[in-house]
Design a protein around this motif. Structure first.
Motif, PDB file in Angstrom:
ATOM      1  N   ASN A  25      13.809  -6.300  53.050  1.00  0.00           N
ATOM      2  CA  ASN A  25      13.543  -6.802  51.776  1.00  0.00           C
ATOM      3  C   ASN A  25      14.597  -7.614  51.339  1.00  0.00           C
TER       4      ASN A  25
ATOM      5  N   ARG B 269      15.359  -4.035  47.199  1.00  0.00           N
ATOM      6  CA  ARG B 269      14.698  -3.468  45.953  1.00  0.00           C
ATOM      7  C   ARG B 269      14.651  -1.869  46.158  1.00  0.00           C
ATOM      8  N   PHE B 270      14.837  -1.255  47.354  1.00  0.00           N
ATOM      9  CA  PHE B 270      14.726   0.068  47.396  1.00  0.00           C
ATOM     10  C   PHE B 270      15.754   0.764  47.898  1.00  0.00           C
TER      11      PHE B 270
ATOM     12  N   ARG C 184       7.940   1.463  40.680  1.00  0.00           N
ATOM     13  CA  ARG C 184       8.547   0.903  39.360  1.00  0.00           C
ATOM     14  C   ARG C 184       7.502   0.926  38.151  1.00  0.00           C
ATOM     15  N   HIS C 185       6.528   1.074  38.599  1.00  0.00           N
ATOM     16  CA  HIS C 185       5.334   0.606  37.497  1.00  0.00           C
ATOM     17  C   HIS C 185       4.270   1.714  37.199  1.00  0.00           C
TER      18      HIS C 185
ATOM     19  N   SER D 133       6.566  -1.286  45.386  1.00  0.00           N
ATOM     20  CA  SER D 133       7.167  -1.565  43.950  1.00  0.00           C
ATOM     21  C   SER D 133       6.243  -1.134  42.818  1.00  0.00           C
TER      22      SER D 133
ATOM     23  N   ALA E  80      13.072   2.883  43.627  1.00  0.00           N
ATOM     24  CA  ALA E  80      13.388   1.433  43.183  1.00  0.00           C
ATOM     25  C   ALA E  80      14.858   1.277  42.824  1.00  0.00           C
TER      26      ALA E  80
ATOM     27  N   ARG F 172      10.466  -4.183  30.606  1.00  0.00           N
ATOM     28  CA  ARG F 172      11.492  -3.588  31.536  1.00  0.00           C
ATOM     29  C   ARG F 172      12.418  -2.702  30.680  1.00  0.00           C
TER      30      ARG F 172
ATOM     31  N   HIS G 118      12.097  -1.032  36.765  1.00  0.00           N
ATOM     32  CA  HIS G 118      11.217  -0.076  36.396  1.00  0.00           C
ATOM     33  C   HIS G 118      10.562  -0.527  34.922  1.00  0.00           C
TER      34      HIS G 118
ATOM     35  N   SER H 191       5.581  -3.988  50.653  1.00  0.00           N
ATOM     36  CA  SER H 191       6.520  -3.949  49.615  1.00  0.00           C
ATOM     37  C   SER H 191       5.966  -4.031  48.145  1.00  0.00           C
ATOM     38  N   ARG H 192       5.173  -4.888  47.989  1.00  0.00           N
ATOM     39  CA  ARG H 192       4.660  -5.166  46.656  1.00  0.00           C
ATOM     40  C   ARG H 192       3.963  -3.596  46.177  1.00  0.00           C
TER      41      ARG H 192
END
Length: 188
Positions: free
Chosen positions: A59, A63-64, A20-21, A16, A78, A123, A82, A12-13
């Motif tokens: 989750n 988140r998704f 998101r990043h 993300s 996501a 963000r 973001h 999951s991390r």
């Protein structure tokens, strides 16, 4: 919804991070609304569809999102969160918020929030919760010493601030000014 295993939390991390990043770490490019084809995502992360579905379904913060596009291709993104460095438009319509929302944060942020309000920092938006328990959980991700702010969201909306609600129920806005904040609870 069940608890994720340790391996699923790690996945999951990682999801993300990519969605998101930093999509480039997996060799992916998100479309304008943050979506990427599920097949490409599975290949890039080297995971099975079963692993993906378990993380998406279980989750704790949803988140998704997975959805089929007009072309029938399933995509994943996501739901929010973001980084500013990832250009996405979640295409969320403006929404009328409840009169009150909440924001949990480490106590160390108290003085700057009282002075400057809530800012999205790295963000796209400030994230707000519908209740104190959720705000506490969010705040505790960074510290056990948490302050929960009450946000006068209804008054903000009446003053022209725009709110959006993500698919997983998180409320988003560009900024919360100090005059719309009060301390609801401290957790020491």
């Amino acid at each position: 919804m069940t608890d994720l295993t340790r391996d699923q939390v790690r996945l999951s991390r990682r999801m993300s991070l990519v969605l998101r990043h930093r999509p480039e770490v997996a060799g992916l490019t998100l479309d304008a609304n943050g979506w990427v084809p599920v097949a490409d995502f599975l290949t890039a992360l080297g995971i099975s569809r079963t692993e993906l579905d378990l993380v998406v379904a279980n989750n704790d913060k949803s988140r998704f999102a997975v959805a089929a596009g007009d072309d029938g291709v399933e995509r994943i993104r996501a739901s929010q969160g973001h980084s500013r460095r990832v250009e996405v438009d979640l295409d969320l319509p403006p929404a009328e918020p409840p009169a009150t929302l909440f924001h949990g944060t480490p106590r160390a942020n108290l003085d700057s929030i009282r002075r400057d309000g809530l800012r999205p920092r790295s963000r796209h938006h400030v994230h707000l919760s519908v209740d104190v328990p959720t705000a506490l959980v969010v705040g505790r991700r960074r510290s056990a010493d948490v302050v929960v702010f009450e946000v006068a969201a209804g008054a903000m909306a009446a003053a022209g601030h725009v709110f959006h609600r993500s698919a997983n129920g998180v409320w988003l806005t560009s900024v919360v000014t100090p005059q719309h904040l009060s301390i609801k609870r401290t957790n020491t």
